[in-house]
Design an enzyme around this catalytic site. Structure first.
Site, PDB file in Angstrom:
ATOM      1  N   CYS A   7       0.868  -1.175   0.000  1.00 51.46           N
ATOM      2  CA  CYS A   7       0.000   0.000   0.000  1.00 51.46           C
ATOM      3  C   CYS A   7       0.910   1.232   0.000  1.00 51.46           C
ATOM      4  O   CYS A   7       2.037   1.154  -0.480  1.00 51.46           O
ATOM      5  CB  CYS A   7      -0.988  -0.022   1.168  1.00 51.46           C
ATOM      6  SG  CYS A   7      -0.247   0.201   2.795  1.00 51.46           S
ATOM      7  N   THR A   8       0.441   2.324   0.515  1.00 52.37           N
ATOM      8  CA  THR A   8       1.209   3.563   0.459  1.00 52.37           C
ATOM      9  C   THR A   8       2.254   3.639   1.570  1.00 52.37           C
ATOM     10  O   THR A   8       3.446   3.722   1.298  1.00 52.37           O
ATOM     11  CB  THR A   8       0.258   4.775   0.528  1.00 52.37           C
ATOM     12  OG1 THR A   8      -0.716   4.657  -0.520  1.00 52.37           O
ATOM     13  CG2 THR A   8       1.028   6.084   0.351  1.00 52.37           C
ATOM     14  N   GLY A   9       1.803   3.595   2.827  1.00 57.61           N
ATOM     15  CA  GLY A   9       2.713   3.802   3.944  1.00 57.61           C
ATOM     16  C   GLY A   9       3.072   2.567   4.742  1.00 57.61           C
ATOM     17  O   GLY A   9       3.905   2.635   5.639  1.00 57.61           O
ATOM     18  N   ASN A  10       2.423   1.435   4.441  1.00 56.89           N
ATOM     19  CA  ASN A  10       2.665   0.167   5.141  1.00 56.89           C
ATOM     20  C   ASN A  10       2.374   0.286   6.640  1.00 56.89           C
ATOM     21  O   ASN A  10       3.015  -0.344   7.470  1.00 56.89           O
ATOM     22  CB  ASN A  10       4.099  -0.322   4.884  1.00 56.89           C
ATOM     23  CG  ASN A  10       4.354  -1.766   5.307  1.00 56.89           C
ATOM     24  OD1 ASN A  10       5.454  -2.105   5.721  1.00 56.89           O
ATOM     25  ND2 ASN A  10       3.364  -2.617   5.213  1.00 56.89           N
ATOM     26  N   CYS A  12      -1.251   0.751   7.491  1.00 59.79           N
ATOM     27  CA  CYS A  12      -2.679   0.453   7.599  1.00 59.79           C
ATOM     28  C   CYS A  12      -3.010  -0.800   6.794  1.00 59.79           C
ATOM     29  O   CYS A  12      -2.910  -1.918   7.298  1.00 59.79           O
ATOM     30  CB  CYS A  12      -3.545   1.619   7.102  1.00 59.79           C
ATOM     31  SG  CYS A  12      -3.298   3.187   7.934  1.00 59.79           S
ATOM     32  N   ARG A  13      -3.358  -0.617   5.518  1.00 59.54           N
ATOM     33  CA  ARG A  13      -3.882  -1.713   4.698  1.00 59.54           C
ATOM     34  C   ARG A  13      -2.940  -2.893   4.546  1.00 59.54           C
ATOM     35  O   ARG A  13      -3.314  -4.040   4.847  1.00 59.54           O
ATOM     36  CB  ARG A  13      -4.279  -1.184   3.309  1.00 59.54           C
ATOM     37  CG  ARG A  13      -5.451  -0.230   3.358  1.00 59.54           C
ATOM     38  CD  ARG A  13      -5.645   0.497   2.055  1.00 59.54           C
ATOM     39  NE  ARG A  13      -4.554   1.460   1.856  1.00 59.54           N
ATOM     40  CZ  ARG A  13      -4.461   2.263   0.807  1.00 59.54           C
ATOM     41  NH1 ARG A  13      -5.347   2.192  -0.159  1.00 59.54           N
ATOM     42  NH2 ARG A  13      -3.467   3.126   0.712  1.00 59.54           N
ATOM     43  N   ASP A 123      -7.886   3.829   1.396  1.00 58.09           N
ATOM     44  CA  ASP A 123      -7.007   4.127   2.515  1.00 58.09           C
ATOM     45  C   ASP A 123      -7.811   4.654   3.702  1.00 58.09           C
ATOM     46  O   ASP A 123      -8.483   5.681   3.592  1.00 58.09           O
ATOM     47  CB  ASP A 123      -5.977   5.172   2.066  1.00 58.09           C
ATOM     48  CG  ASP A 123      -4.815   5.315   3.020  1.00 58.09           C
ATOM     49  OD1 ASP A 123      -4.863   4.739   4.131  1.00 58.09           O
ATOM     50  OD2 ASP A 123      -3.847   6.004   2.649  1.00 58.09           O
TER      51      ASP A 123
END
Length: 152
Positions: A7-10, A12-13, A123
């Site tokens: 995902c983007t920031g590792n 959350c998802r 997100d």
């Protein structure tokens, strides 16, 4: 087999997806390694409080999760790479064109019907626990189907 969620920031998802799939793999005693990373992750960041709390609903503890930036990951060793969104998928293929044929969205690999279905897992970062709970429920639904597809 080695699987990576992106995902983007590792925080959350992909962190929740990694935790959930690791639990399923452990419970079913499968020979699958599970990893995650983020395209723009700050390596070492903690999972968000709401991600940790949401994962607990599925008896998954991600409190010790630490983010990994894609450039510091083992992405080239993976058999399957599962992205939260189409944009993540396109970015991974742009960065690593050699991985063509291994990169999917989570929903795509899970075989979720595309007829009008949003193929992204949105997100939850910055939103309340209810948004996180919807997100983790979506991820959990995907992970069950992902394991079915791998084991069949």
């Amino acid at each position: 087999m080695k699987i990576m969620f992106i995902c983007t920031g590792n925080i959350c998802r992909s962190a929740m997806a990694e935790g959930i799939l690791k639990k399923i793999v452990k419970d079913k005693k499968l020979n699958i390694e599970v990893y995650s990373c983020g395209i723009y992750a700050e390596s070492g960041d903690y999972a968000t409080y709401n991600a940790v709390e949401s994962a607990k609903y599925y008896d998954v503890d991600i409190s010790k999760h630490r983010a990994t930036n894609i450039r510091n990951s083992k992405i080239n060793e993976m058999d399957v790479i599962l992205c939260a969104t189409e944009i993540h998928k396109q970015t991974v293929l742009y960065m690593y064109p050699n991985l063509e044929g291994k990169v999917y969205t989570m929903k795509e690999y899970a075989g979720i019907d595309k007829n009008g279905e949003d193929m992204n897992i949105n997100d939850p970062w910055g939103y309340d626990i209810n948004v996180y709970m919807n997100c983790v429920e979506e991820i959990y639904g995907c992970t069950g189907k992902i394991i079915e597809n791998i084991c069949n």
